[in-house]
Write a protein that holds these residues in place. Sequence first.
Motif, PDB file in Angstrom:
ATOM      1  N   LEU A 127       5.151   4.752   4.367  1.00  0.00           N
ATOM      2  CA  LEU A 127       3.782   4.279   4.216  1.00  0.00           C
ATOM      3  C   LEU A 127       3.520   3.772   2.793  1.00  0.00           C
ATOM      4  O   LEU A 127       2.831   2.764   2.597  1.00  0.00           O
ATOM      5  N   ALA A 153       5.554   0.431   2.434  1.00  0.00           N
ATOM      6  CA  ALA A 153       4.947  -0.611   3.265  1.00  0.00           C
ATOM      7  C   ALA A 153       3.622  -1.061   2.664  1.00  0.00           C
ATOM      8  O   ALA A 153       3.278  -2.255   2.701  1.00  0.00           O
ATOM      9  N   PRO A 209      -3.302  -3.812   5.727  1.00  0.00           N
ATOM     10  CA  PRO A 209      -2.579  -2.941   6.662  1.00  0.00           C
ATOM     11  C   PRO A 209      -3.555  -2.131   7.502  1.00  0.00           C
ATOM     12  O   PRO A 209      -4.495  -1.537   6.974  1.00  0.00           O
ATOM     13  N   VAL A 232      -3.240   0.840  10.178  1.00  0.00           N
ATOM     14  CA  VAL A 232      -2.169   1.750  10.555  1.00  0.00           C
ATOM     15  C   VAL A 232      -2.693   2.889  11.410  1.00  0.00           C
ATOM     16  O   VAL A 232      -3.771   3.429  11.168  1.00  0.00           O
ATOM     17  N   GLY A 260      -0.693   6.270  13.819  1.00  0.00           N
ATOM     18  CA  GLY A 260       0.634   6.785  14.111  1.00  0.00           C
ATOM     19  C   GLY A 260       0.631   8.093  14.849  1.00  0.00           C
ATOM     20  O   GLY A 260      -0.324   8.876  14.775  1.00  0.00           O
ATOM     21  N   ILE A 281       5.070   5.210  13.826  1.00  0.00           N
ATOM     22  CA  ILE A 281       3.990   4.584  13.078  1.00  0.00           C
ATOM     23  C   ILE A 281       3.785   3.163  13.570  1.00  0.00           C
ATOM     24  O   ILE A 281       4.717   2.356  13.576  1.00  0.00           O
ATOM     25  N   HIS A 282       2.566   2.846  13.991  1.00  0.00           N
ATOM     26  CA  HIS A 282       2.217   1.474  14.359  1.00  0.00           C
ATOM     27  C   HIS A 282       1.588   0.825  13.124  1.00  0.00           C
ATOM     28  O   HIS A 282       0.436   1.109  12.790  1.00  0.00           O
ATOM     29  N   TYR A 283       2.365  -0.023  12.463  1.00  0.00           N
ATOM     30  CA  TYR A 283       1.947  -0.620  11.196  1.00  0.00           C
ATOM     31  C   TYR A 283       1.596  -2.089  11.435  1.00  0.00           C
ATOM     32  O   TYR A 283       2.471  -2.922  11.630  1.00  0.00           O
ATOM     33  N   SER A 284       0.308  -2.374  11.440  1.00  0.00           N
ATOM     34  CA  SER A 284      -0.153  -3.739  11.700  1.00  0.00           C
ATOM     35  C   SER A 284      -0.573  -4.423  10.404  1.00  0.00           C
ATOM     36  O   SER A 284      -1.118  -3.790   9.493  1.00  0.00           O
ATOM     37  N   LEU A 300       9.238  -5.277   5.717  1.00  0.00           N
ATOM     38  CA  LEU A 300       9.030  -3.987   6.379  1.00  0.00           C
ATOM     39  C   LEU A 300      10.261  -3.593   7.197  1.00  0.00           C
ATOM     40  O   LEU A 300      10.654  -2.420   7.222  1.00  0.00           O
TER      41      LEU A 300
END
Length: 470
Positions: free
Chosen positions: A364, A367, A378, A380, A382, A389-392, A413
């Motif tokens: 995290l 990123a 970001p 995020v 998770g 972790i869904h990192y958008s 990433l």
Amino acid sequence: MKEFADIVGAANVLTGEEDMAPHLRDWTGQWQGSARAVLLPGNTEEVAAVVKAADALDVPIIVQSGNTSVSGGSVPDEAGDGIVLSLKRMTRIRAIDPAARTATVDAGLVIEMLQDAVAEHGLDYPLMFGARGSAMIGGALATNAGGSNVLRYGNARDLCLGIEAVLPSGEIVHGLTGLRKDNTGYDLKNLLIGSEGTLGIITGAVLKLVPTPRVRSTAFLALPQVEGALDILNRLQDVSGGLVEAFEYMPGPMVEAIREHDPSLRAPLERTAECGILVELASTRPADAEEDETGEVALQRIMLSEIEALMEEGQIEDGFFATSEQQRRDLWRLREAVLESIVARGPFRVLDAALPLSGVPDFLRRAGDVAEAAGLQPLVVGHLGDGNIHYSLSARDGGSWDEGRADAATGELLDILADMKGSYSAEHGIGRVKTGTLAKRKDPAQLEAMRTIRQALDPGGRLGRGVLLS
């Protein structure tokens, strides 16, 4: 289309533009394809006959369940020479066995419909995610879907005891035995689960059920930093005897984006939590549901006692405890609105990352540096309990969206994930979105084995063309 109409009936062959439209575009709006027709078979035998006819005519097939994928794997490509085979008519609950705690169902059954049906027997199918009101069993198995309860119950694969499927040859695999042990050769069930409709079409399944909890205890916690989250999870597991069902990471910017999209959703805390955690414990034990003389439930008391101790130690800054079912549902409405809120903001990139649990804080941090340098926001969320972790990446408020910049940041990433021995597809599948990433980053020996298996089962490459393996 006469050959297919003879199998499924003319009314179940859709060729009109308006009729086909919902099947040719994914719900995120990012993927659009075309097809000669959409077919709606009503049973496994019709699916097998369609596959054999398509083989004879050399027509590609894309399999579709609820079309809730975020990886583009449920819509056809743009060639327009294939057919979409939709399972939406295959909705039977074939059997519920309360004693064995199993359900045998068609692959087109909507997950929430199954959950409602087994609830009458005091049971649950514990695959929980926001799209369960439209996602279907077949799609969940084809992508090995996860969700909020994986921490306790596992992914879709872990909840499946047997499958029925149609192979690319049109032959039917009859595997609805419900056996919990079967070492009679290669495990075709687990080969087909997660194959995203490229090795066969799942048409039925025997699924595990669990007892409906007698009591739940739910809270939203504010932590000073994410580094302490794993210790909090472990302590709650220890004092409760492993009763944590969900441990969801919801940082402040994500909560704010959700409420911006839907102002009717209330923030759980007066002050936005830098590191917010939605945690839920659940128990089937009568003792955990007992109330004391003050009306406090035993499970709630266990949870509150440990959280109070953690607050005294400074590991938790603030918390909101759901004292009614409505308050609990409101917390889950907030969590389940995440993806819809991200999509509503406009173009985005989402990384479905899986990491070793102890590596989440470092990921995290790294990123976040990438997003900051790229000028992107970001968003995020998770499943901290299983390291997913869904990192958008989205445009910042008032900022512009630059495709090249977003692609470059996504590549960075992915490099971070590779360095940390993580995965870029925890539960969303590869679909069409990540075929290039898979081809570039998958271990060469594993990739070659996957191609060999697919070539053996579908030498013409007609099933799921362009999905998973490019």
